[in-house]
Design a protein around this motif. Structure first.
Motif, PDB file in Angstrom:
ATOM      1  N   ASP A 180       0.827  -1.193   0.000  1.00 54.76           N
ATOM      2  CA  ASP A 180       0.000   0.000   0.000  1.00 54.76           C
ATOM      3  C   ASP A 180       0.868   1.253   0.000  1.00 54.76           C
ATOM      4  O   ASP A 180       0.740   2.110   0.862  1.00 54.76           O
ATOM      5  CB  ASP A 180      -0.921   0.005   1.227  1.00 54.76           C
ATOM      6  CG  ASP A 180      -1.992   1.069   1.110  1.00 54.76           C
ATOM      7  OD1 ASP A 180      -2.265   1.489  -0.020  1.00 54.76           O
ATOM      8  OD2 ASP A 180      -2.535   1.456   2.149  1.00 54.76           O
ATOM      9  N   ALA A 181       1.800   1.311  -0.940  1.00 57.94           N
ATOM     10  CA  ALA A 181       2.808   2.363  -0.910  1.00 57.94           C
ATOM     11  C   ALA A 181       2.209   3.764  -0.905  1.00 57.94           C
ATOM     12  O   ALA A 181       2.649   4.639  -0.180  1.00 57.94           O
ATOM     13  CB  ALA A 181       3.756   2.214  -2.089  1.00 57.94           C
ATOM     14  N   ARG A 182       1.251   3.981  -1.697  1.00 55.56           N
ATOM     15  CA  ARG A 182       0.609   5.294  -1.697  1.00 55.56           C
ATOM     16  C   ARG A 182      -0.867   5.126  -1.923  1.00 55.56           C
ATOM     17  O   ARG A 182      -1.298   4.189  -2.571  1.00 55.56           O
ATOM     18  CB  ARG A 182       1.173   6.199  -2.801  1.00 55.56           C
ATOM     19  CG  ARG A 182       2.565   6.661  -2.509  1.00 55.56           C
ATOM     20  CD  ARG A 182       2.978   7.702  -3.514  1.00 55.56           C
ATOM     21  NE  ARG A 182       4.339   8.107  -3.229  1.00 55.56           N
ATOM     22  CZ  ARG A 182       4.824   9.307  -3.514  1.00 55.56           C
ATOM     23  NH1 ARG A 182       4.071  10.184  -4.097  1.00 55.56           N
ATOM     24  NH2 ARG A 182       6.064   9.613  -3.237  1.00 55.56           N
ATOM     25  N   ARG A 183      -1.605   6.013  -1.409  1.00 57.86           N
ATOM     26  CA  ARG A 183      -3.050   5.960  -1.629  1.00 57.86           C
ATOM     27  C   ARG A 183      -3.434   7.041  -2.612  1.00 57.86           C
ATOM     28  O   ARG A 183      -2.773   8.067  -2.695  1.00 57.86           O
ATOM     29  CB  ARG A 183      -3.780   6.206  -0.319  1.00 57.86           C
ATOM     30  CG  ARG A 183      -3.515   5.152   0.708  1.00 57.86           C
ATOM     31  CD  ARG A 183      -3.753   5.706   2.055  1.00 57.86           C
ATOM     32  NE  ARG A 183      -2.878   6.844   2.280  1.00 57.86           N
ATOM     33  CZ  ARG A 183      -2.958   7.624   3.318  1.00 57.86           C
ATOM     34  NH1 ARG A 183      -3.883   7.441   4.204  1.00 57.86           N
ATOM     35  NH2 ARG A 183      -2.119   8.633   3.465  1.00 57.86           N
ATOM     36  N   PRO A 184      -4.478   6.812  -3.344  1.00 58.90           N
ATOM     37  CA  PRO A 184      -4.903   7.856  -4.257  1.00 58.90           C
ATOM     38  C   PRO A 184      -5.521   9.015  -3.500  1.00 58.90           C
ATOM     39  O   PRO A 184      -6.136   8.827  -2.463  1.00 58.90           O
ATOM     40  CB  PRO A 184      -5.945   7.168  -5.135  1.00 58.90           C
ATOM     41  CG  PRO A 184      -6.472   6.057  -4.291  1.00 58.90           C
ATOM     42  CD  PRO A 184      -5.336   5.629  -3.405  1.00 58.90           C
ATOM     43  N   GLU A 205       0.769   1.467 -15.893  1.00 61.86           N
ATOM     44  CA  GLU A 205       1.632   0.435 -15.341  1.00 61.86           C
ATOM     45  C   GLU A 205       1.069   0.013 -13.980  1.00 61.86           C
ATOM     46  O   GLU A 205       0.451   0.816 -13.277  1.00 61.86           O
ATOM     47  CB  GLU A 205       3.060   0.973 -15.150  1.00 61.86           C
ATOM     48  CG  GLU A 205       3.764   1.335 -16.441  1.00 61.86           C
ATOM     49  CD  GLU A 205       4.008   0.119 -17.329  1.00 61.86           C
ATOM     50  OE1 GLU A 205       4.302  -0.955 -16.789  1.00 61.86           O
ATOM     51  OE2 GLU A 205       3.882   0.246 -18.554  1.00 61.86           O
ATOM     52  N   SER A 206       1.290  -1.209 -13.637  1.00 60.76           N
ATOM     53  CA  SER A 206       0.815  -1.704 -12.342  1.00 60.76           C
ATOM     54  C   SER A 206       1.629  -1.094 -11.212  1.00 60.76           C
ATOM     55  O   SER A 206       2.861  -1.021 -11.279  1.00 60.76           O
ATOM     56  CB  SER A 206       0.949  -3.230 -12.318  1.00 60.76           C
ATOM     57  OG  SER A 206       0.646  -3.730 -11.037  1.00 60.76           O
ATOM     58  N   ARG A 207       0.932  -0.615 -10.181  1.00 59.50           N
ATOM     59  CA  ARG A 207       1.573  -0.128  -8.961  1.00 59.50           C
ATOM     60  C   ARG A 207       2.667   0.901  -9.237  1.00 59.50           C
ATOM     61  O   ARG A 207       3.773   0.837  -8.698  1.00 59.50           O
ATOM     62  CB  ARG A 207       2.172  -1.287  -8.155  1.00 59.50           C
ATOM     63  CG  ARG A 207       1.156  -2.285  -7.635  1.00 59.50           C
ATOM     64  CD  ARG A 207       1.839  -3.357  -6.810  1.00 59.50           C
ATOM     65  NE  ARG A 207       0.914  -4.386  -6.367  1.00 59.50           N
ATOM     66  CZ  ARG A 207       0.119  -4.282  -5.293  1.00 59.50           C
ATOM     67  NH1 ARG A 207       0.159  -3.184  -4.582  1.00 59.50           N
ATOM     68  NH2 ARG A 207      -0.686  -5.266  -4.946  1.00 59.50           N
ATOM     69  N   SER A 227      -1.214   3.728  -9.141  1.00 60.08           N
ATOM     70  CA  SER A 227      -2.133   2.825  -9.838  1.00 60.08           C
ATOM     71  C   SER A 227      -2.264   1.525  -9.051  1.00 60.08           C
ATOM     72  O   SER A 227      -1.365   1.143  -8.293  1.00 60.08           O
ATOM     73  CB  SER A 227      -1.614   2.530 -11.245  1.00 60.08           C
ATOM     74  OG  SER A 227      -0.335   1.946 -11.171  1.00 60.08           O
ATOM     75  N   ASN A 228      -3.391   0.864  -9.242  1.00 61.01           N
ATOM     76  CA  ASN A 228      -3.578  -0.399  -8.526  1.00 61.01           C
ATOM     77  C   ASN A 228      -2.894  -1.527  -9.311  1.00 61.01           C
ATOM     78  O   ASN A 228      -2.305  -1.297 -10.375  1.00 61.01           O
ATOM     79  CB  ASN A 228      -5.078  -0.651  -8.281  1.00 61.01           C
ATOM     80  CG  ASN A 228      -5.824  -0.985  -9.558  1.00 61.01           C
ATOM     81  OD1 ASN A 228      -5.231  -1.231 -10.605  1.00 61.01           O
ATOM     82  ND2 ASN A 228      -7.138  -1.001  -9.479  1.00 61.01           N
ATOM     83  N   PRO A 229      -2.942  -2.731  -8.807  1.00 60.70           N
ATOM     84  CA  PRO A 229      -2.230  -3.830  -9.497  1.00 60.70           C
ATOM     85  C   PRO A 229      -2.708  -4.044 -10.926  1.00 60.70           C
ATOM     86  O   PRO A 229      -1.961  -4.576 -11.756  1.00 60.70           O
ATOM     87  CB  PRO A 229      -2.539  -5.047  -8.612  1.00 60.70           C
ATOM     88  CG  PRO A 229      -2.757  -4.475  -7.247  1.00 60.70           C
ATOM     89  CD  PRO A 229      -3.456  -3.161  -7.487  1.00 60.70           C
ATOM     90  N   GLU A 230      -3.940  -3.640 -11.235  1.00 57.18           N
ATOM     91  CA  GLU A 230      -4.458  -3.804 -12.602  1.00 57.18           C
ATOM     92  C   GLU A 230      -4.152  -2.594 -13.481  1.00 57.18           C
ATOM     93  O   GLU A 230      -4.621  -2.509 -14.623  1.00 57.18           O
ATOM     94  CB  GLU A 230      -5.969  -4.021 -12.570  1.00 57.18           C
ATOM     95  CG  GLU A 230      -6.396  -5.378 -12.006  1.00 57.18           C
ATOM     96  CD  GLU A 230      -6.246  -5.454 -10.494  1.00 57.18           C
ATOM     97  OE1 GLU A 230      -6.608  -4.466  -9.812  1.00 57.18           O
ATOM     98  OE2 GLU A 230      -5.727  -6.466  -9.984  1.00 57.18           O
ATOM     99  N   GLY A 231      -3.383  -1.664 -12.961  1.00 55.89           N
ATOM    100  CA  GLY A 231      -3.037  -0.488 -13.756  1.00 55.89           C
ATOM    101  C   GLY A 231      -4.163   0.518 -13.876  1.00 55.89           C
ATOM    102  O   GLY A 231      -4.251   1.258 -14.848  1.00 55.89           O
TER     103      GLY A 231
END
Lengths: 177, 213
Positions: A84-88, B147-149, B170-174
């Motif tokens: 969870d490096a950064r949150r939006p 890009e993912s993460r 971005s989340n794992p799904e980009g």
């Protein structure tokens, strides 16, 4: 207003008044002196670069600075743990809820209410107090807390909810006293 | 996420103890639901906890470092020295990347304000949707095909000025979708870059897109 006008003296004064508290908070969350200094550095620069927003936000600049500092410290800890490096959204700008919270604090004697909240924190049972500490001061998510303490997630949620209920009561005491 | 689920997470939200997805879901719910008025009180409590933490003394050099960085970084709207070369590079990238499709439509918003919606896809396969409330501070962006993460930085370009809107991951799904607090103006362009180490860095690397609103 002086920050919005790019008055570096104002930034220096803010630093002199608040850096100790900001660094203490960042160090408590990160447990790492150089990292805490990076966090504090970035938080002050955020205040500098968003001086117009600082001025437009009700509440003390210190409360806003500490909010930014805490968010950055949490981000650092989670990035370090590669989860969870950064949150939006919220990590950059204090969100609408933060602004409402700052406005609430602007309407009370912040020092007095803080004292009551800290007393209430000490009055929590050990499990609730630990849950608050792990979440807020060590940057753990409720799921991480559950895993670390081998507890059901629901138990951690309940502890946080009950703890926050008691702390909120302290915030509201002024109205009834 | 429904009201009951959000109520269960309010305390964890206030204490910053939610993961990325949960936090986004709670914020999305709070944006449209007026049944959670005590969340602001809980955030106020968290702020008091922050200000109640014991102080400590940073190294003597930090003050100078902060002030020196501030001198190097005046207000976002005054960041001009590097705008020219960067703008030129950005223009080249636009040509290379190209915009495959762009759709613009205006739809009526609440309380008489218009929501300007712009959707497009870049040459590198990133789908973008902006829902902009001109004159308001809240707008929304949705990205797919990132890009993912990866950490990204969203910018507004207003005349010669590059204004930081914010960063996101971005989340794992980009994908990423969220609100940003920034008052867009007609004529602004938006730009996406990979984020630098700090949000205070200038644009880092080549723009993924630059698009006029």
């Amino acid at each position: 207003v002086r920050l919005a006008r790019r008055d570096r003296t104002a930034l220096a004064e803010l630093y002199d008044a608040c850096s100790g508290r900001a660094f203490g908070l960042a160090y408590r969350v990160t447990g790492d002196g150089p990292a805490a200094e990076d966090v504090v550095h970035d938080a002050f620069l955020w205040m500098w670069e968003h001086g117009d927003r600082v001025d437009a936000t009700r509440g003390s600049p210190e409360a806003l600075l500490l909010t930014v500092t805490h968010r950055r410290a949490i981000d650092y800890v989670r990035k370090r743990s590669r989860q969870d490096a950064r949150r939006p959204g919220g990590e950059v700008f204090p969100d609408a809820i933060d602004e409402q919270a700052l406005a609430l604090l602007a309407e009370v004697d912040e020092a007095e209410v803080r004292e009551r909240v800290l007393v209430a924190l000490e009055g929590l049972n050990p499990e609730q107090r630990e849950a608050v500490d792990l979440a807020f001061f060590q940057g753990m998510t409720h799921q991480q807390i559950a895993a670390a303490r081998s507890l059901p997630v629901g138990t951690v949620k309940s502890r946080l909810r009950l703890a926050m209920g008691r702390l909120r009561a302290a915030l509201r005491e002024e109205d009834s006293s | 996420m429904n009201c009951e689920q959000v109520r269960e997470l309010e305390a964890a939200f206030a204490l910053d103890a939610l993961d990325e997805e949960e936090r986004a879901a709670v914020i999305a719910h709070l944006d449209v639901c007026g049944e959670h008025g005590n969340v602001a009180e809980q955030r106020a409590v968290a702020m008091l906890l922050a200000s109640g933490a014991a102080g400590a003394v940073p190294s003597a050099g930090l003050r100078d470092r902060v002030l020196a960085s501030a001198a190097d970084r005046p207000h976002a709207s005054n960041r001009r020295p590097w705008v020219w070369w960067y703008g030129a590079a950005a223009a080249i990238v636009i040509v290379v990347a190209g915009v495959i499709a762009a759709t613009m439509l205006m739809s009526g918003g609440d309380e008489g304000s218009d929501v300007y919606v712009k959707e497009f896809e870049t040459g590198s396969g990133v789908s973008v949707r902006f829902e902009v409330n001109f004159g308001e501070t809240a707008s929304r962006a949705t990205f797919r095909g990132l890009e993912s993460r990866e950490n990204y930085h969203l910018w507004a370009i207003r005349g010669e000025d590059w204004l930081s809107i914010g960063t996101f991951r971005s989340n794992p799904e980009g994908r990423w979708s969220g609100d940003f607090e920034f008052q867009m103006r007609p004529g602004d362009a938006v730009c996406l870059t990979v984020a630098g180490e700090s949000e205070h860095s200038g644009p880092f690397g080549e723009p993924i897109f630059i698009e006029d609103l």
